[in-house]
Design a protein around this motif. Structure first.
Motif, mmCIF file in Angstrom:
data_model
loop_
_atom_site.group_PDB
_atom_site.id
_atom_site.type_symbol
_atom_site.label_atom_id
_atom_site.label_comp_id
_atom_site.label_asym_id
_atom_site.label_seq_id
_atom_site.Cartn_x
_atom_site.Cartn_y
_atom_site.Cartn_z
ATOM 1 N N UNK A 56 0.801 -1.223 0.000
ATOM 2 C CA UNK A 56 0.000 0.000 0.000
ATOM 3 C C UNK A 56 0.835 1.274 0.000
ATOM 4 N N UNK A 87 -6.798 -2.513 -2.581
ATOM 5 C CA UNK A 87 -6.181 -3.747 -2.098
ATOM 6 C C UNK A 87 -7.198 -4.457 -1.209
ATOM 7 N N UNK A 88 -7.525 -5.678 -1.556
ATOM 8 C CA UNK A 88 -8.508 -6.446 -0.794
ATOM 9 C C UNK A 88 -7.944 -7.790 -0.372
ATOM 10 N N UNK A 89 -8.321 -8.189 0.824
ATOM 11 C CA UNK A 89 -8.076 -9.551 1.266
ATOM 12 C C UNK A 89 -9.255 -10.383 0.791
ATOM 13 N N UNK A 90 -8.970 -11.500 0.129
ATOM 14 C CA UNK A 90 -10.057 -12.331 -0.391
ATOM 15 C C UNK A 90 -9.911 -13.774 0.067
ATOM 16 N N UNK A 91 -11.047 -14.468 0.101
ATOM 17 C CA UNK A 91 -11.073 -15.859 0.569
ATOM 18 C C UNK A 91 -10.612 -16.791 -0.535
ATOM 19 N N UNK A 150 -20.081 -7.843 -2.146
ATOM 20 C CA UNK A 150 -19.589 -7.869 -3.518
ATOM 21 C C UNK A 150 -18.661 -9.055 -3.673
ATOM 22 N N UNK A 154 -16.016 -11.169 -6.435
ATOM 23 C CA UNK A 154 -15.306 -11.253 -7.696
ATOM 24 C C UNK A 154 -15.603 -12.657 -8.224
ATOM 25 N N UNK A 165 -17.301 -8.317 -11.469
ATOM 26 C CA UNK A 165 -17.616 -7.892 -10.103
ATOM 27 C C UNK A 165 -19.128 -7.912 -9.979
ATOM 28 N N UNK A 206 -22.522 -7.464 -7.536
ATOM 29 C CA UNK A 206 -23.006 -6.809 -6.325
ATOM 30 C C UNK A 206 -24.361 -7.340 -5.927
ATOM 31 N N UNK A 213 -15.498 -19.438 -10.188
ATOM 32 C CA UNK A 213 -15.306 -19.343 -8.737
ATOM 33 C C UNK A 213 -15.875 -18.026 -8.244
ATOM 34 N N UNK A 248 -15.420 -15.383 -5.403
ATOM 35 C CA UNK A 248 -14.402 -15.048 -4.407
ATOM 36 C C UNK A 248 -14.812 -13.767 -3.668
ATOM 37 N N UNK A 249 -15.030 -13.895 -2.374
ATOM 38 C CA UNK A 249 -15.468 -12.739 -1.594
ATOM 39 C C UNK A 249 -14.280 -12.018 -0.986
ATOM 40 N N UNK A 250 -14.480 -10.738 -0.773
ATOM 41 C CA UNK A 250 -13.435 -10.009 -0.059
ATOM 42 C C UNK A 250 -13.763 -10.065 1.424
ATOM 43 N N UNK A 251 -12.743 -10.270 2.242
ATOM 44 C CA UNK A 251 -12.976 -10.328 3.682
ATOM 45 C C UNK A 251 -12.507 -9.049 4.367
ATOM 46 N N UNK A 252 -11.654 -8.298 3.707
ATOM 47 C CA UNK A 252 -11.197 -7.044 4.298
ATOM 48 C C UNK A 252 -10.715 -6.079 3.218
ATOM 49 N N UNK A 253 -11.050 -4.820 3.408
ATOM 50 C CA UNK A 253 -10.522 -3.796 2.506
ATOM 51 C C UNK A 253 -9.234 -3.278 3.114
ATOM 52 N N UNK A 254 -8.130 -3.432 2.371
ATOM 53 C CA UNK A 254 -6.838 -3.014 2.916
ATOM 54 C C UNK A 254 -6.433 -1.635 2.409
ATOM 55 N N UNK A 255 -6.964 -1.274 1.243
ATOM 56 C CA UNK A 255 -6.725 0.075 0.720
ATOM 57 C C UNK A 255 -7.757 0.395 -0.343
#
Lengths: 153, 155
Positions: free
Chosen positions: A88, A96-100, B68, B70, B112, B114, B138, B140-147
């Motif tokens: 970052x 930037x996302x953390x994804x499963x 949302x 992917x 993407x 929604x 597939x 694929x979900x996001x679990x956290x927004x880092x930026x």
């Protein structure tokens, strides 16, 4: 969320576009049947509430002369914060996302040239020590819905 | 390519519009041009597609689209354009790209999606798959927004 009818109409209106004219807020007021002070006060409140992120131009990065890509990395779970910090810190990283997924860190990168992109990715590999990084530039864009801001890549 | 002056204009415009009565006047003064010249330039940028949209950017989580996903699709190169277009046509899809495949990453179409909930997103992906015949995908979900930042150009 505490929004009245006028807020909802205002949000609806400004998502599709603001008037590009000397007094845009006065023009919006006349369309929405209120006055300029009311429009400005509501916009200020919606910005303070974080509902509006910004007002103004959304650029097409390619037409501005930038090139972009989407990258994914396999980051050990105990290094997420540290690695996110390294990635970052580059100004061209817009999302930037953390994804499963095994590839768990997904970020978009914009730079002025392909060479710059390559150099930044090399630096990310070097600084993180993680070689497992895939670079997935878009070959064709089918859709970017403009009233969402998820991707500027 | 943009001229040096145009780059300066982009640099100022990306700071956003202020809530003064004549917000363009303020920006024009900083650029050493008239309000009318700046407004004409913005309209020209919109015609050229340099400015994709001149309006508000909302934080979408706050307007009800909580989930949302992917959704990535394994589509061979011969069908990528046709399939990309068909997947993009779904109203729940906000972004759709064709990306290159790699040995370790065979998925070429990125959408993407929604929805109100994660289950909603999975259901949408199922419908997309059934309607188009794009089978291997597939969610694929996001679990956290880092930026998440607006890009600052030419800084």
């Amino acid at each position: 969320m505490d929004l009245d009818k006028m807020d909802a109409r205002l949000l609806d209106y400004i998502q599709s576009g603001l008037p590009v004219s000397p007094e845009p807020y006065r023009e919006m007021a006349s369309v929405l049947d209120t006055n300029e002070e009311d429009i400005i006060a509501r916009l200020r409140r919606l910005i303070d509430m974080g509902i509006i992120r910004r007002l103004g131009a959304v650029f097409d990065s390619r037409k501005v002369g930038y090139t972009g890509t989407l990258c994914a990395m396999k980051v050990p779970t105990d290094r997420i914060t540290e690695v996110a910090g390294i990635i970052n810190a580059f100004p061209g990283i817009t999302h930037n996302y953390l994804r499963d997924h095994d590839y768990n860190m997904w970020f978009t990168l914009l730079a002025e040239s392909q060479e710059n992109i390559g150099a930044i990715l090399d630096e990310i590999r070097k600084k993180t020590g993680i070689a497992d990084l895939i670079d997935l530039p878009a070959e064709h864009i089918f859709k970017i819905r403009v009233n969402f801001d998820l991707s500027e890549e | 390519m943009l001229t040096e002056m145009e780059k300066k204009i982009v640099r100022e415009l990306q700071e956003g519009l202020s809530l003064e009565r004549r917000p363009f006047l303020y920006i024009a003064e900083r650029l050493g041009m008239t309000e009318g010249q700046l407004i004409d330039k913005i309209k020209e940028f919109m015609d050229r597609g340099v400015i994709r949209r001149f309006g508000a950017t909302l934080r979408h989580q706050d307007i009800g689209f909580v989930a949302n996903a992917m959704v990535v699709w394994k589509v061979g190169p011969g069908r990528a354009v046709e399939m990309g277009q068909r997947l993009a046509d779904f109203p729940e899809v906000t972004h759709c790209y064709n990306r290159k495949s790699l040995p370790d990453w065979p998925y070429t179409i990125f959408t993407m999606v929604h929805g109100r909930t994660e289950e909603d997103c999975r259901e949408i992906a199922r419908r997309m798959s059934e309607a188009t015949g794009a089978g291997d995908y597939q969610v694929i979900f996001s679990s956290r927004e880092l930026k998440k930042n607006s890009m600052k150009y030419f800084v």
